[in-house]
Design a protein around this motif. Structure first.
Motif, mmCIF file in Angstrom:
data_model
loop_
_atom_site.group_PDB
_atom_site.id
_atom_site.type_symbol
_atom_site.label_atom_id
_atom_site.label_comp_id
_atom_site.label_asym_id
_atom_site.label_seq_id
_atom_site.Cartn_x
_atom_site.Cartn_y
_atom_site.Cartn_z
ATOM 1 N N SER A 90 84.832 -8.071 -26.924
ATOM 2 C CA SER A 90 83.914 -7.820 -25.806
ATOM 3 C C SER A 90 82.485 -8.224 -26.140
ATOM 4 C CB SER A 90 84.001 -6.383 -25.273
ATOM 5 O OG SER A 90 84.202 -5.466 -26.271
ATOM 6 N N ASN A 91 82.183 -8.427 -27.424
ATOM 7 C CA ASN A 91 80.857 -8.959 -27.760
ATOM 8 C C ASN A 91 80.585 -10.274 -27.029
ATOM 9 O OD1 ASN A 91 80.093 -6.905 -29.415
ATOM 10 N ND2 ASN A 91 80.613 -7.932 -31.312
ATOM 11 N N PHE A 114 73.950 0.119 -27.764
ATOM 12 C CA PHE A 114 74.661 -0.880 -28.560
ATOM 13 C C PHE A 114 73.727 -2.080 -28.777
ATOM 14 C CE2 PHE A 114 78.549 -3.854 -28.681
ATOM 15 C CZ PHE A 114 78.883 -3.474 -29.967
ATOM 16 N N ASP A 195 80.342 0.315 -20.177
ATOM 17 C CA ASP A 195 81.047 -0.012 -21.417
ATOM 18 C C ASP A 195 81.879 1.196 -21.822
ATOM 19 O OD1 ASP A 195 81.809 -0.623 -24.057
ATOM 20 O OD2 ASP A 195 79.949 -1.723 -24.455
ATOM 21 N N TYR A 198 85.125 3.363 -26.060
ATOM 22 C CA TYR A 198 85.707 4.542 -26.744
ATOM 23 C C TYR A 198 86.367 5.520 -25.776
ATOM 24 C CZ TYR A 198 82.748 2.720 -30.450
ATOM 25 O OH TYR A 198 82.163 1.905 -31.387
ATOM 26 N N THR A 221 88.131 -2.681 -24.806
ATOM 27 C CA THR A 221 88.400 -3.484 -26.000
ATOM 28 C C THR A 221 89.662 -3.005 -26.720
ATOM 29 O OG1 THR A 221 87.494 -4.177 -28.137
ATOM 30 C CG2 THR A 221 86.893 -1.980 -27.399
ATOM 31 N N SER A 223 89.624 -3.211 -29.925
ATOM 32 C CA SER A 223 89.099 -3.084 -31.285
ATOM 33 C C SER A 223 89.072 -1.653 -31.824
ATOM 34 C CB SER A 223 87.671 -3.631 -31.357
ATOM 35 O OG SER A 223 87.663 -5.001 -31.061
ATOM 36 N N LYS A 224 89.153 -0.647 -30.955
ATOM 37 C CA LYS A 224 88.956 0.719 -31.437
ATOM 38 C C LYS A 224 90.274 1.507 -31.383
ATOM 39 C CE LYS A 224 84.759 -0.540 -32.130
ATOM 40 N NZ LYS A 224 83.744 -0.726 -31.140
ATOM 41 N N ARG A 232 90.610 -9.527 -32.059
ATOM 42 C CA ARG A 232 89.557 -9.929 -31.120
ATOM 43 C C ARG A 232 90.059 -10.039 -29.685
ATOM 44 N NH1 ARG A 232 86.564 -7.946 -32.194
ATOM 45 N NH2 ARG A 232 84.757 -9.062 -31.437
HETATM 46 C C1 LIG Z 1 82.996 -1.668 -30.754
HETATM 47 C C2 LIG Z 1 82.276 -1.776 -29.471
HETATM 48 C C3 LIG Z 1 82.613 -2.770 -28.563
HETATM 49 C C4 LIG Z 1 83.754 -3.719 -28.830
HETATM 50 O O1 LIG Z 1 83.394 -4.911 -29.393
HETATM 51 P P1 LIG Z 1 84.518 -6.025 -29.643
HETATM 52 O O2 LIG Z 1 83.739 -7.288 -29.642
HETATM 53 O O3 LIG Z 1 85.505 -5.961 -28.509
HETATM 54 O O4 LIG Z 1 85.150 -5.727 -30.962
HETATM 55 C C5 LIG Z 1 81.953 -2.827 -27.347
HETATM 56 N N1 LIG Z 1 80.992 -1.923 -27.046
HETATM 57 C C6 LIG Z 1 80.638 -0.948 -27.894
HETATM 58 C C7 LIG Z 1 79.601 0.017 -27.509
HETATM 59 C C8 LIG Z 1 81.265 -0.858 -29.137
HETATM 60 O O5 LIG Z 1 80.920 0.104 -29.988
#
Ligand SMILES: *Cc1c(COP(=O)(O)O)cnc(C)c1O
Length: 363
Positions: A90-91, A114, A195, A198, A221, A223-224, A232
């Protein structure tokens, strides 16, 4: 010094002026600095994902915009597939959304928040309007509304951004406050990013606040909670109109066959994710409970898989933990977070090590 460097003179000043992303990798036994899931993707599912990959033709490009996976995620989220956009993390979506509605325009958010948003905004010549969080980390609803109104009155438009639960504080605002802000910004024509990186850890879900509204989106995402940061994959749930325009900015073929195979496997077997989340939540309760009686440090209540610890001195706490094999992230330089470390909740062994190390720290 860079300013005078002839070799770089064609690089846009906005890019040169931004510092490189502040992250230094480190080899320690207890990695609690990136809010990662301490539990790896289950080995049996890794095996199945590999078998899936073996059935693909690796010499062929993947689908232009990963339409099959978009469809599966849409189904999983009960969302119109035309309103789903995937990118490699998502970055990347954050950058694309700033290309969509930030360049030459304005980004409004709380601070701290963030850091990727403000770094990208600066590089893309987006005006930043940041409003300090309340002392208890809640959203300053009236001040944010005033900022949105002031920007609108000044003829500005762009993006209003908020995270629920919030990073880096772990705070969860009342739904009424979030709804009030989202509606207020939307009514004034701002694109609203919620966003929800989490959300599984807070058991909240703002899909219903987004659904049916052209300018609102939820960002999510793998990622968590899904434990797949290495693969990714990030996505937004939004209106078809907004998604269609974001898709114009998404690089073609940006989701690899590897990611595709793994995410398909994860979606078909999501029970592992719910088990991970439940384990993380019980570890979170245990760690925060144990830290209630710490003589000098304050652990803040959190709705995510990380928490803020306020120590008498952030630097000495950081070094003490590092000497005990634990890496954390200092937030000491952020407004309102003086003395704070952001600490990921790890597995039981990580958390035991953390509690033991903190037991011998007074600052
Ligand atoms: C970890 C996180 C993301 C996710 O980032 P990715 O690029 O998908 O790994 C997005 N927003 C926040 C606030 C985060 O902490």
């Amino acid at each position: 010094m860079e300013k005078n460097n002839e070799a770089l003179k064609s690089i846009r000043q906005a890019v040169r002026a931004v510092p490189t992303y502040p992250f230094v990798p480190s080899e320690v036994p207890h990695k609690l600095d990136q809010n990662e899931n301490p539990d790896d993707f289950p080995p049996a599912l890794k095996q199945k994902a590999l078998e899936r990959m073996l059935s693909y033709e690796w010499n062929r490009y993947p689908e232009l915009h990963a339409d099959k996976l978009r469809g599966l995620i849409a189904e999983y989220e009960n969302w119109d597939p035309k309103g789903v956009v995937l990118t490699a993390g998502s970055n990347l979506l954050i950058k694309l959304l700033l290309e969509l509605a930030g360049i030459g325009q304005t980004l409004i958010s709380s601070t701290p928040t963030f850091p990727v948003y403000s770094l990208e905004a600066l590089m893309l010549d987006t005006k930043l309007r940041q409003v300090p969080l309340n002392k208890d980390f809640s959203l300053p609803v009236e001040e944010l509304k005033a900022e949105i109104e002031a920007a609108t009155q000044a003829g500005e438009s762009g993006i209003f951004y908020l995270i629920q639960p919030h990073a880096p504080t772990g705070y969860l605002d009342p739904q009424a406050a979030v709804q009030e802000l989202v509606e207020y910004a939307d009514e004034r024509g701002w694109i609203v990013i919620l966003d929800e990186a989490y959300y599984q850890y807070s058991k909240t879900d703002y899909r219903q606040l987004v659904k049916g509204h052209a300018r609102r989106l939820s960002m999510r995402t793998f990622s968590k909670a899904w434990g797949l940061a290495g693969m990714r994959l990030g996505y937004i749930l939004t209106s078809p109109e907004l998604a269609q325009n974001v898709l114009k900015l998404v690089p073609a073929f940006n989701i690899s066959l590897v990611t595709q195979a793994v995410i398909e496997e994860a979606l078909e077997n999501d029970s592992y994710m719910h088990e991970n989340v439940n384990r993380a939540i019980s570890e979170r309760d245990r760690v925060l409970e144990a830290l209630q009686t710490h003589p000098t440090c304050k652990a803040y209540h959190t709705h995510t898989n990380f928490f803020l610890l306020r120590a008498p001195d952030a630097q000495s706490a950081y070094v003490h933990l590092l000497q005990h094999g634990i890496i954390t992230r200092s937030q000491d330089k952020l407004p309102g977070l003086e003395g704070c470390l952001r600490i990921g909740l790890g597995n039981r062994a990580d958390n035991d090590a953390l509690l033991a190390a903190l037991a011998s720290y007074e600052g």
